[in-house]
Design an enzyme around this catalytic site. Structure first.
Site, mmCIF file in Angstrom:
data_model
loop_
_atom_site.group_PDB
_atom_site.id
_atom_site.type_symbol
_atom_site.label_atom_id
_atom_site.label_comp_id
_atom_site.label_asym_id
_atom_site.label_seq_id
_atom_site.Cartn_x
_atom_site.Cartn_y
_atom_site.Cartn_z
ATOM 1 N N ASP A 168 0.827 -1.201 0.000
ATOM 2 C CA ASP A 168 0.000 0.000 0.000
ATOM 3 C C ASP A 168 0.864 1.255 0.000
ATOM 4 O O ASP A 168 0.380 2.330 -0.329
ATOM 5 C CB ASP A 168 -0.898 0.039 1.239
ATOM 6 C CG ASP A 168 -2.231 -0.646 1.022
ATOM 7 O OD1 ASP A 168 -2.683 -0.711 -0.127
ATOM 8 O OD2 ASP A 168 -2.819 -1.119 2.012
ATOM 9 N N PHE A 169 2.113 1.132 0.402
ATOM 10 C CA PHE A 169 2.977 2.296 0.582
ATOM 11 C C PHE A 169 3.774 2.644 -0.667
ATOM 12 O O PHE A 169 3.870 3.811 -1.049
ATOM 13 C CB PHE A 169 3.938 2.048 1.746
ATOM 14 C CG PHE A 169 4.715 3.267 2.152
ATOM 15 C CD1 PHE A 169 4.155 4.208 2.993
ATOM 16 C CD2 PHE A 169 5.998 3.477 1.686
ATOM 17 C CE1 PHE A 169 4.853 5.343 3.372
ATOM 18 C CE2 PHE A 169 6.712 4.609 2.051
ATOM 19 C CZ PHE A 169 6.138 5.539 2.898
#
Length: 383
Positions: A168-169
């Site tokens: 997600d990062f």
């Protein structure tokens, strides 16, 4: 001082983590971010059980520097309003499944018809085409699909996900780079463009240089816990007070510094440990030697000794220690006042620009907090 993106307006159609992180970064750099939420709110508002002042810690972490408006994209007037909003924005960011907004009549091709300078960023799990495009995706799914989980853990533990949302990062970082690149190009061309980032693609790329090992050998790197598949020593060791220290010696300089700190200078002349190749071949014996050494002293004592020897190391710290450290606390933590959660500490942007620094100007918004304000400023009718 103004931010580098001062005067740029972003229409944020994202939810959960990857998309909101991308738009938060743009907001930190000075952009005006209008967060469009459904009547039920961004899904991340209801994630988990930690809900300070009614908001989830997920939402509070990812949505500063944004204003929230509510639009029902299942209704015709909501669709019409979004089209009108997009005409007054420089950037649209969305993380719906591919094709969803096209079906609603608010996809890239439609929105750019009346706005040739529009930059449209789509963050999706598996990309806009290919065999997996229609599959739902969240961080652990992408970690598994990308091979990242296969690198984490040990032979006995089996594959493990990382402790942070790496899938997600990383994608929103690439999304932000793509958006900034498109903005730069627009200065001369006057034309916007589409920016597509797949979570799978970005996570595979994040494994650099592990792919080089695979391409060279045809083998997946071993799961070795905190050890390294090509360098030794590179591991954690327990101290006498049951803490842990991370030690790396990837060059002769740091190998000698480690030996000096641990009083194991004789290992430097041991034929089993002279070179990195020797140490890798005899990793179990080497780890046993170092484990025995570190077991003789406390973490505080080893921190002092290793530091004095200029060894490459760190104590393994918990969050309490990390955020009590002035180097982190003073540089990275800022407190904002939230309408319901009160005083909320949030992380500053780590990008340090000397002339146009990133800033935190707004607390994360309540659901629909700015609907009337935004529509009034843009001279649009109330939905």
């Amino acid at each position: 001082m103004t931010g580098v993106l001062d005067g740029i307006r972003v229409l944020d159609l994202t939810q959960m983590v990857a998309g909101p992180l991308c738009t938060m970064l743009l907001g930190d750099l000075g952009a005006e971010v209008i967060k469009v939420e459904p009547p039920t709110g961004d899904t991340s508002r209801d994630i988990g059980v930690n809900r300070p002042g009614g908001e989830s810690d997920y939402f509070l972490s990812l949505n500063r520097n944004k204003r929230s408006i509510v639009l029902d994209l299942k209704a015709a007037n909501g669709i019409a309003m979004l089209k009108a909003l997009a005409l007054q924005c420089d950037i649209v960011v969305e993380n719906f499944r591919p094709g969803t907004l096209d079906k609603l009549g608010i996809g890239y091709e439609t929105l750019r018809e009346g706005h040739r300078g529009l930059i449209y960023c789509a963050l999706s799990g598996f990309g806009q085409d290919g065999p997996y495009r229609d599959r739902p995706a969240l961080d652990p799914v992408i970690q598994a699909m990308s091979g990242l989980m296969q690198l984490n853990g040990t032979a006995s533990s089996g594959p493990l996900k990382t402790g942070v949302l790496i899938s997600d990062f990383v994608p929103p970082l690439f999304g932000t780079i793509g958006i900034l690149s498109a903005l730069y190009t627009r200065k001369t061309s006057g034309e916007g463009q589409r920016v597509d980032v797949s979570m799978l693609d970005a996570t595979v790329f994040s494994m650099v240089p592990r792919e080089g090992y695979y391409f060279s050998t045809g083998r997946t790197p071993e799961r070795l816990g905190n050890a390294h598949y090509q360098i030794a020593p590179w591991n954690t060791y327990e101290t006498s007070d049951h803490r842990h220290v991370m030690v790396v010696a990837h060059t002769a300089k740091y190998w000698k510094a480690l030996l000096a700190a641990t009083g194991r200078d004789a290992l430097g002349d041991d034929p089993r440990f002279r070179t990195n190749a020797d140490r890798l071949q005899n990793r179990t014996l080497l780890d046993a030697e170092l484990a025995a050494a570190f077991a003789t002293g406390t973490l505080a004592a080893w921190t002092e000794r290793l530091g004095a020897s200029d060894a490459l190391f760190s104590p393994v710290r918990d969050f309490e220690e990390v955020f009590a450290d002035p180097a982190v606390r003073d540089a990275m933590v800022q407190t904002v006042t939230h309408p319901t959660a009160g005083e909320v500490p949030i992380l500053r942007n780590p990008i340090r620009l000397s002339a146009n620094p990133s800033t935190i100007r707004r607390a994360p918004p309540l659901l629909g907090q700015h609907t009337d304000e935004v529509l009034r400023e843009l001279d649009l009718p109330r939905v």
